[in-house]
Design a protein around this motif. Structure first.
Motif, PDB file in Angstrom:
ATOM      1  N   ALA A  14       0.679  -1.065  -0.145  1.00 28.25           N
ATOM      2  CA  ALA A  14       0.089   0.126   0.071  1.00 28.25           C
ATOM      3  C   ALA A  14       0.952   1.292  -0.113  1.00 28.25           C
ATOM      4  N   ARG A  15       1.992   1.402   0.888  1.00 29.56           N
ATOM      5  CA  ARG A  15       2.753   2.366   0.794  1.00 29.56           C
ATOM      6  C   ARG A  15       3.623   2.792  -0.365  1.00 29.56           C
ATOM      7  N   LEU A  16       3.856   1.503  -1.209  1.00 28.99           N
ATOM      8  CA  LEU A  16       4.634   1.525  -2.408  1.00 28.99           C
ATOM      9  C   LEU A  16       3.604   2.190  -3.565  1.00 28.99           C
ATOM     10  N   LEU A  17       2.359   1.858  -3.389  1.00 32.09           N
ATOM     11  CA  LEU A  17       1.639   2.487  -4.169  1.00 32.09           C
ATOM     12  C   LEU A  17       1.010   3.810  -4.156  1.00 32.09           C
ATOM     13  N   SER A  18       1.342   4.454  -3.037  1.00 32.38           N
ATOM     14  CA  SER A  18       0.881   5.613  -2.756  1.00 32.38           C
ATOM     15  C   SER A  18       1.171   6.819  -3.633  1.00 32.38           C
ATOM     16  N   ASN A 164      -7.817   0.140   4.629  1.00 30.75           N
ATOM     17  CA  ASN A 164      -6.390   1.060   5.134  1.00 30.75           C
ATOM     18  C   ASN A 164      -6.712   2.497   4.957  1.00 30.75           C
ATOM     19  N   GLY A 165      -7.429   2.990   4.732  1.00 29.15           N
ATOM     20  CA  GLY A 165      -7.621   4.362   4.503  1.00 29.15           C
ATOM     21  C   GLY A 165      -7.089   5.284   3.539  1.00 29.15           C
ATOM     22  N   ARG A 166      -6.287   4.265   2.512  1.00 31.84           N
ATOM     23  CA  ARG A 166      -5.778   4.953   1.413  1.00 31.84           C
ATOM     24  C   ARG A 166      -6.825   4.967   0.057  1.00 31.84           C
ATOM     25  N   VAL A 167      -6.145   6.237  -0.644  1.00 37.89           N
ATOM     26  CA  VAL A 167      -6.948   6.006  -2.201  1.00 37.89           C
ATOM     27  C   VAL A 167      -6.476   4.951  -2.988  1.00 37.89           C
ATOM     28  N   MET A 168      -7.238   4.464  -4.027  1.00 38.89           N
ATOM     29  CA  MET A 168      -6.820   3.729  -4.875  1.00 38.89           C
ATOM     30  C   MET A 168      -5.647   4.253  -5.615  1.00 38.89           C
ATOM     31  N   PRO A 169      -4.790   3.356  -6.193  1.00 38.15           N
ATOM     32  CA  PRO A 169      -4.670   1.984  -5.983  1.00 38.15           C
ATOM     33  C   PRO A 169      -4.021   1.368  -4.459  1.00 38.15           C
ATOM     34  N   ALA A 170      -3.624   2.325  -3.830  1.00 35.56           N
ATOM     35  CA  ALA A 170      -3.105   1.734  -2.670  1.00 35.56           C
ATOM     36  C   ALA A 170      -4.170   1.317  -1.638  1.00 35.56           C
TER      37      ALA A 170
END
Length: 322
Positions: A14-18, A164-170
């Motif tokens: 997820a962090r890598l895709l942020s 996880n509270g992140r925006v797509m795609p993360a």
């Protein structure tokens, strides 16, 4: 689509895709900034969500329509018709159209009130106005800047929340939560809050709590061994609802949202259920995508959304349509 497992946890992937999420957010904000939204002549209530996949929007839309009808007003539904090939504007007729043409959700909505599908939402809204409705309820479309709603409600699944509270795609969010909350007036929390939804909202918007309640006739499922299958946003929620109704869920077959089964695939599940001494059971939304022959092979478990405290919802609806 089936939600990736990592959308539920803020891990390394997820962090890598942020950085891609940052680009997605910027593109969405630019789209809204450049748009000139159409405001219908009648009140329009948008029932949307912040995450990809289902959260319970259609049951909420149906419940709001009930509140509007109680005020003596004629309500109509507006839907994109996801999963159908018709582009619209088209007035849905369940006796004529099927899910392949108009999508599964519009078929459910059309049982309750006039329902129009339209890829072009402003064109669909004008079409509904010509049907003589007093209020439009739009199922989904919170992120679509083409329409200016009179009021908006954010629907959240209490079992999944915002992942996880992140925006797509993360992550699963269609846009940052703060952006979504800034465009809605209230939040409909469906099911027990096991994902910290209220804490994430932080009191910035009123929260209307609700749950899905089996309709009369589902008492027959109590004690029944069932093989549950569903292609909805969170199939596990369907299994939980069955278990709460007293059914013995011996197996859950989970499919991507809006999945369309072939008759031989349904037959395989029927045979699998028989081997387990169980009955195959699905949701009303999934049943709308089955062929008549496949529909006859399975049982359907209908539910409706019930507000835990109807009074504040009724007040909010009166304000939205007044």
């Amino acid at each position: 689509m089936r939600a990736p497992d990592f959308w539920a946890v803020d891990g390394t992937l997820a962090r890598l895709l942020s950085p891609l999420s940052t680009a997605w957010t910027a593109a969405g904000r630019a789209r809204r900034w450049a748009a000139t939204p159409f405001r219908p002549a009648v009140p329009l209530i948008c029932v949307g969500n912040a995450v990809a996949g289902g959260a319970g929007k259609t049951p909420v839309a149906l419940a709001l329509a009930g509140e509007i009808k109680a005020l003596g007003l004629r309500v109509g539904f507006l839907s994109r018709g996801h999963g159908g090939y018709e582009r619209g504007p088209l007035l849905v007729d369940p006796a004529v159209h099927d899910a392949a043409a108009v999508g599964d959700e519009p078929l459910l909505l059309a049982r309750s009130a006039p329902t129009v599908i339209a890829r072009d939402r402003p064109v669909g809204a004008r079409f509904l106005e010509r049907q003589g409705v007093d209020v439009i309820v739009m199922d989904d479309g919170l992120q679509n800047p083409a329409l200016a709603p009179s009021a908006a409600l954010l629907v959240v699944d209490g079992g999944f929340g915002f992942g996880n509270g992140r925006v797509m795609p993360a992550g699963p969010l269609r846009e940052p939560l703060a952006d979504a909350l800034a465009r809605v007036d209230a939040v409909a929390l469906v099911g027990d809050d096991r994902a910290g939804v209220a804490a994430a909202i932080g009191g910035t918007r009123p929260v209307f709590r609700a749950h899905l309640e089996p309709l009369p006739g589902t008492e027959k499922f109590a004690g029944m061994r069932v093989l549950a299958f569903a292609g909805i946003g969170r199939p596990a929620k369907f299994a939980e609802t069955l278990a709460e109704a007293g059914a013995r869920v011996v197996e859950l077959e989970a499919f991507p949202d809006h999945f369309v089964w072939r008759e031989d695939e349904v037959m395989e599940m029927v045979e699998r259920a028989q081997s387990l001494g169980a009955v195959p059971v699905t949701t009303e939304k999934d049943a709308a995508r089955l062929s008549p022959a496949a529909r006859a092979m399975v049982e359907v478990f209908p539910v409706a959304l019930v507000w835990r405290d109807p009074a504040p919802v009724a007040r909010w609806v009166r304000g939205a349509v007044g």
